[in-house]
Design a protein around this motif. Structure first.
Motif, short mmCIF file in Angstrom:
data_model
loop_
_atom_site.label_atom_id
_atom_site.label_comp_id
_atom_site.label_asym_id
_atom_site.label_seq_id
_atom_site.Cartn_x
_atom_site.Cartn_y
_atom_site.Cartn_z
N ILE A 12 1.36 -0.53 -10.64
CA ILE A 12 1.51 0.85 -11.11
C ILE A 12 1.98 1.05 -12.26
O ILE A 12 1.52 1.91 -13.29
N GLN B 145 0.88 -1.30 0.03
CA GLN B 145 0.08 0.05 -0.13
C GLN B 145 0.81 1.35 -0.03
O GLN B 145 0.43 2.48 -0.52
N ALA C 6 -4.31 -1.75 -8.84
CA ALA C 6 -4.17 -0.24 -9.09
C ALA C 6 -5.06 0.20 -9.83
O ALA C 6 -5.52 -0.47 -10.89
N ALA D 35 3.21 -4.43 -6.03
CA ALA D 35 2.62 -3.14 -6.48
C ALA D 35 3.07 -2.31 -7.33
O ALA D 35 2.48 -1.44 -8.08
N THR E 127 -3.11 -5.12 -12.32
CA THR E 127 -2.72 -5.89 -10.88
C THR E 127 -1.09 -6.40 -11.13
O THR E 127 -0.48 -6.48 -12.21
N ASP F 279 2.08 3.48 -3.61
CA ASP F 279 1.60 4.47 -4.33
C ASP F 279 0.14 4.68 -4.08
O ASP F 279 -0.52 3.64 -3.37
N ARG G 103 -2.52 5.05 -5.49
CA ARG G 103 -3.47 4.37 -6.38
C ARG G 103 -3.56 2.88 -6.46
O ARG G 103 -4.63 2.24 -7.16
N ILE G 104 -2.95 2.49 -5.46
CA ILE G 104 -3.03 1.06 -4.88
C ILE G 104 -4.49 0.97 -3.95
O ILE G 104 -4.43 1.42 -2.94
#
Length: 468
Positions: A220, A132, A180, A216, A189, A135, A137-138
């Protein structure tokens, strides 16, 4: 488990109608799992299963059945019902059963089944937080830890003296998915999936936070990546999980369940060149504590290191007892099953292309224009032809010997025989990646593996036009 005296009765009932081999497989399994979604416990469970599978062979024929009722009447009825599939006369009477020792090559001190669920939850929370933090955006992180503990016992006979073989298996796996969301609701993903036939210490010692962050980061990165170009290009495939392409496109066609029935492109290939002279490949179930390792296979045969390809020449197949009869070959420790509910057959364990002599960085530097694949998603293979279609979940453009911009929607298309022959560089950095393989005998844990390697020309599918 069941008594030796009961097993003796069941084996003789199995062989009453002319069967030339019989086995009674008894299994007890405990499965544990805990899953977190965005740091909150989504589920936590523990389940147990217990049952018996019975198999009778007669020449090239096989009959199999299973039950979770392990009483004497149930097992004798099942054996009688299966034996009725044949109509011959008894040729074997099992007079006694001897205990067969098993060498434990997968030693574990800190069993996963003994780890408190609270400790697993704390571990998964650390993984979640690491992902997490990459970013904002996650938006979703699912983290799961699952492990199984299996004890099984095999009684088998193809003569007057039968065998009793006992074995224990224990595996654990952490799986993390990071999702994301970008502009316009675009969703991507990334995943990580380390696993091991080992204890809790291994999971604590690996860089699990780093692996979680990487999942993650891939999600992104994919939000803004351009579409992959299409065409025929040199393709460099990473070590470790990159071996899933060899596993699917070449490993399955080398299983005797396919080759013995002429259902494989490699059925008539032993002694023939099927790969570049740079390629040697093995299936090795003896690697200590590896995800796909076993002390013995599901038929009680000791696992071993089996050479499949040596310097491009096909040297052998993965052979189980039944298909070995069809091929005139001895079983070589590669017969596996998901559980007592499945009849065992030839399957991979730790299957990999061996190390070459090239520096992985030099392979990239010597590639002027091409595709670099660092992770795979799903795919499909036709073992009869070896033709495959694989999606790359992480891929990049190689320009002037450097890994450059990421691309998405990359698909690799070809055939196993073509790919093997077109390998022109093989790195010295062999690594293994963990997965589960589904086939006729269920889903079994397998390692795929290879060093960094280059395929000189390969069809790449994508919606990004031509590579320039």
């Amino acid at each position: 488990m069941i008594s030796k005296s009961l097993a003796l009765k069941v084996l003789n009932e199995c062989l009453a109608t002319g069967g030339d081999y019989a086995e009674v497989y008894v299994e007890e399994t405990t499965n544990q799992s805990v899953e977190l979604e965005n740091g909150k416990v989504n589920s936590s469970s523990e389940s147990k299963s217990y049952g018996v599978g019975i198999r009778i062979l007669n020449g090239f024929k096989s009959v199999y059945g299973y039950t979770s009722d392990t009483t004497q009447s149930s097992l004798m009825n099942l054996a009688h019902s299966l034996a009725a599939s044949y109509n011959g006369a008894r040729t074997i009477t099992v007079e006694k059963i001897a205990k067969k020792r098993v060498n434990n090559i997968n030693k574990i001190d800190d069993h996963l089944i003994d780890v408190p669920v609270e400790e697993k939850i704390a571990y998964l929370k650390e993984c979640t937080e690491a992902a997490q933090a990459v970013d904002q955006r996650i938006v979703r992180v699912v983290a799961n830890f699952s492990n199984s503990h299996r004890e099984w016992e095999l009684f088998n006979a193809e003569g007057p003296v039968g065998n009793q073989i006992n074995n224990t298996e224990e595996r654990g796996r952490m799986f993390l998915l990071a999702m994301a969301v970008g502009e316009g609701g675009k969703i991507e993903t990334g995943t990580t999936r380390p696993g091991r036939y080992d204890g809790w210490h291994w999971f604590k010692e690996i860089d699990y936070k780093g692996k979680s962050r990487r999942a993650a980061e891939i999600a992104i990165q994919s939000l803004t990546a351009d579409e992959c170009p299409s065409g025929v290009y040199p393709v460099v495939i990473t070590n470790g999980w990159g071996g899933v392409l060899f596993h699917e496109a070449c490993g399955h066609p080398l299983e005797s369940s396919a080759t013995s029935k002429k259902q494989s492109v490699f059925s008539e290939s032993i002694g023939k060149q099927i790969a570049s002279k740079l390629v040697s490949a093995y299936d090795d179930g003896t690697l200590p504590n590896e995800w796909g390792s076993n002390n013995i296979d599901s038929e009680g045969v000791k696992t071993r290191k089996n050479c499949l390809i040596k310097d491009g020449i096909c040297k052998g197949f993965m052979v189980d007892r039944l298909n070995g009869r069809r091929l005139g070959m001895e079983p070589n420790g590669t017969c596996r099953r998901e559980s007592y509910k499945y009849e065992p057959t030839s399957r991979m364990s730790n299957t990999y292309i061996a190390a070459g002599k090239d520096d992985p960085e030099q392979i990239i530097k010597d590639t002027k224009l091409g595709i670099y694949v660092n992770d795979f998603g799903g795919g499909s293979v036709n073992p009869m032809t070896g033709e495959f279609n694989f999606s790359a979940s992480e891929a990049y453009i190689i320009r002037d010997g450097k890994i450059c911009e990421p691309v998405r929607g990359c698909t690799l298309i070809g055939s196993g025989s073509e790919v093997l022959m077109n390998i022109d560089r093989v790195g010295n950095d062999v690594d293994l990646g963990q997965g589960n393989c589904g086939a006729a005998s269920g889903s079994v844990p397998v390692n795929v593996g290879q060093p960094t390697l280059r395929i000189s020309a390969m069809t790449v599918g994508g919606r990004g036009g031509k590579l320039e």
